[in-house]
Scaffold this motif. Structure first.
Motif, PDB file in Angstrom:
ATOM      1  N   ILE A 187       0.872  -1.177   0.000  1.00  0.00           N
ATOM      2  CA  ILE A 187       0.000   0.000   0.000  1.00  0.00           C
ATOM      3  C   ILE A 187       0.907   1.224   0.000  1.00  0.00           C
ATOM      4  N   PRO A 188       0.733   2.122  -0.984  1.00  0.00           N
ATOM      5  CA  PRO A 188       1.573   3.326  -1.003  1.00  0.00           C
ATOM      6  C   PRO A 188       1.245   4.226   0.183  1.00  0.00           C
ATOM      7  N   ILE A 189       2.237   4.980   0.604  1.00  0.00           N
ATOM      8  CA  ILE A 189       2.018   5.936   1.689  1.00  0.00           C
ATOM      9  C   ILE A 189       2.265   7.345   1.166  1.00  0.00           C
ATOM     10  N   CYS A 190       1.575   8.283   1.755  1.00  0.00           N
ATOM     11  CA  CYS A 190       1.758   9.686   1.390  1.00  0.00           C
ATOM     12  C   CYS A 190       3.192  10.090   1.702  1.00  0.00           C
ATOM     13  N   GLN A 191       3.827  10.709   0.742  1.00  0.00           N
ATOM     14  CA  GLN A 191       5.217  11.130   0.881  1.00  0.00           C
ATOM     15  C   GLN A 191       5.350  12.475   1.584  1.00  0.00           C
ATOM     16  N   LYS A 236      -1.568  22.641   2.658  1.00  0.00           N
ATOM     17  CA  LYS A 236      -1.076  23.528   3.716  1.00  0.00           C
ATOM     18  C   LYS A 236       0.441  23.478   3.698  1.00  0.00           C
ATOM     19  N   GLU A 237       1.045  24.620   3.767  1.00  0.00           N
ATOM     20  CA  GLU A 237       2.496  24.650   3.934  1.00  0.00           C
ATOM     21  C   GLU A 237       2.773  24.542   5.421  1.00  0.00           C
ATOM     22  N   MET A 238       3.595  23.588   5.785  1.00  0.00           N
ATOM     23  CA  MET A 238       3.923  23.433   7.195  1.00  0.00           C
ATOM     24  C   MET A 238       5.333  22.932   7.344  1.00  0.00           C
ATOM     25  N   THR A 239       5.886  23.214   8.483  1.00  0.00           N
ATOM     26  CA  THR A 239       7.218  22.730   8.807  1.00  0.00           C
ATOM     27  C   THR A 239       7.111  21.278   9.258  1.00  0.00           C
ATOM     28  N   MET A 240       8.245  20.614   9.370  1.00  0.00           N
ATOM     29  CA  MET A 240       8.239  19.248   9.867  1.00  0.00           C
ATOM     30  C   MET A 240       7.695  19.203  11.296  1.00  0.00           C
ATOM     31  N   ASP A 241       8.069  20.168  12.114  1.00  0.00           N
ATOM     32  CA  ASP A 241       7.566  20.197  13.490  1.00  0.00           C
ATOM     33  C   ASP A 241       6.046  20.326  13.520  1.00  0.00           C
ATOM     34  N   GLU A 242       5.491  21.112  12.615  1.00  0.00           N
ATOM     35  CA  GLU A 242       4.036  21.235  12.534  1.00  0.00           C
ATOM     36  C   GLU A 242       3.403  19.922  12.077  1.00  0.00           C
ATOM     37  N   MET A 243       4.043  19.228  11.137  1.00  0.00           N
ATOM     38  CA  MET A 243       3.536  17.926  10.677  1.00  0.00           C
ATOM     39  C   MET A 243       3.584  16.912  11.820  1.00  0.00           C
ATOM     40  N   ILE A 244       4.647  16.940  12.601  1.00  0.00           N
ATOM     41  CA  ILE A 244       4.750  16.036  13.755  1.00  0.00           C
ATOM     42  C   ILE A 244       3.636  16.333  14.751  1.00  0.00           C
ATOM     43  N   LYS A 252       9.614  11.827   0.608  1.00  0.00           N
ATOM     44  CA  LYS A 252      10.053  12.795  -0.419  1.00  0.00           C
ATOM     45  C   LYS A 252      10.003  14.246   0.037  1.00  0.00           C
ATOM     46  N   LYS A 253       8.908  14.629   0.669  1.00  0.00           N
ATOM     47  CA  LYS A 253       8.754  16.041   1.039  1.00  0.00           C
ATOM     48  C   LYS A 253       9.800  16.493   2.039  1.00  0.00           C
ATOM     49  N   TRP A 254      10.270  15.603   2.901  1.00  0.00           N
ATOM     50  CA  TRP A 254      11.136  16.001   4.007  1.00  0.00           C
ATOM     51  C   TRP A 254      12.595  15.601   3.834  1.00  0.00           C
ATOM     52  N   LYS A 255      12.902  14.867   2.771  1.00  0.00           N
ATOM     53  CA  LYS A 255      14.305  14.471   2.570  1.00  0.00           C
ATOM     54  C   LYS A 255      15.162  15.713   2.350  1.00  0.00           C
ATOM     55  N   CYS A 256      16.310  15.712   2.967  1.00  0.00           N
ATOM     56  CA  CYS A 256      17.226  16.861   2.832  1.00  0.00           C
ATOM     57  C   CYS A 256      18.092  16.716   1.606  1.00  0.00           C
TER      58      CYS A 256
END
Length: 91
Positions: free
Chosen positions: A4-8, A44-52, A87-91
């Motif tokens: 099952i694919p997961i949201c990136q 929504k544009e959000m930071t990683m901390d907001e996503m967490i 993908k979205k969070w890879k540096c």
């Protein structure tokens, strides 16, 4: 066996096409869910901390579905490491 694919972006499983977001041409995105991506842009544009912070609200649901017990602090650490693989969070 089909995985099952997961949201990136958020990591949510996309179990069917209705769970997939939409590209600018209206087609379904294979990378991002309906909550994170619509019409070719992030909802929504959000930071990683907001996503967490958003995801940690569902810790009880995750614990119930997996049977894996962890504290909120442990979950936040695990979630940060997991998001960095998407993908979205890879540096």
């Amino acid at each position: 066996m089909n995985e099952i694919p997961i949201c990136q972006s958020c990591g949510m499983p996309m179990e069917n096409n209705e769970m997939k977001g939409t590209n600018i041409d209206g087609s379904r995105s294979d990378d991002y869910c309906v909550y994170c991506f619509a019409n070719g842009i992030f909802t929504k544009e959000m930071t990683m901390d907001e996503m967490i912070s958003l995801n940690i609200q569902y810790l009880d649901v995750w614990i119930d579905s997996t049977g894996v017990e962890m504290t909120e602090k442990e979950a936040i650490e695990q979630l940060r490491l997991f998001l960095l693989t998407l993908k979205k969070w890879k540096c």
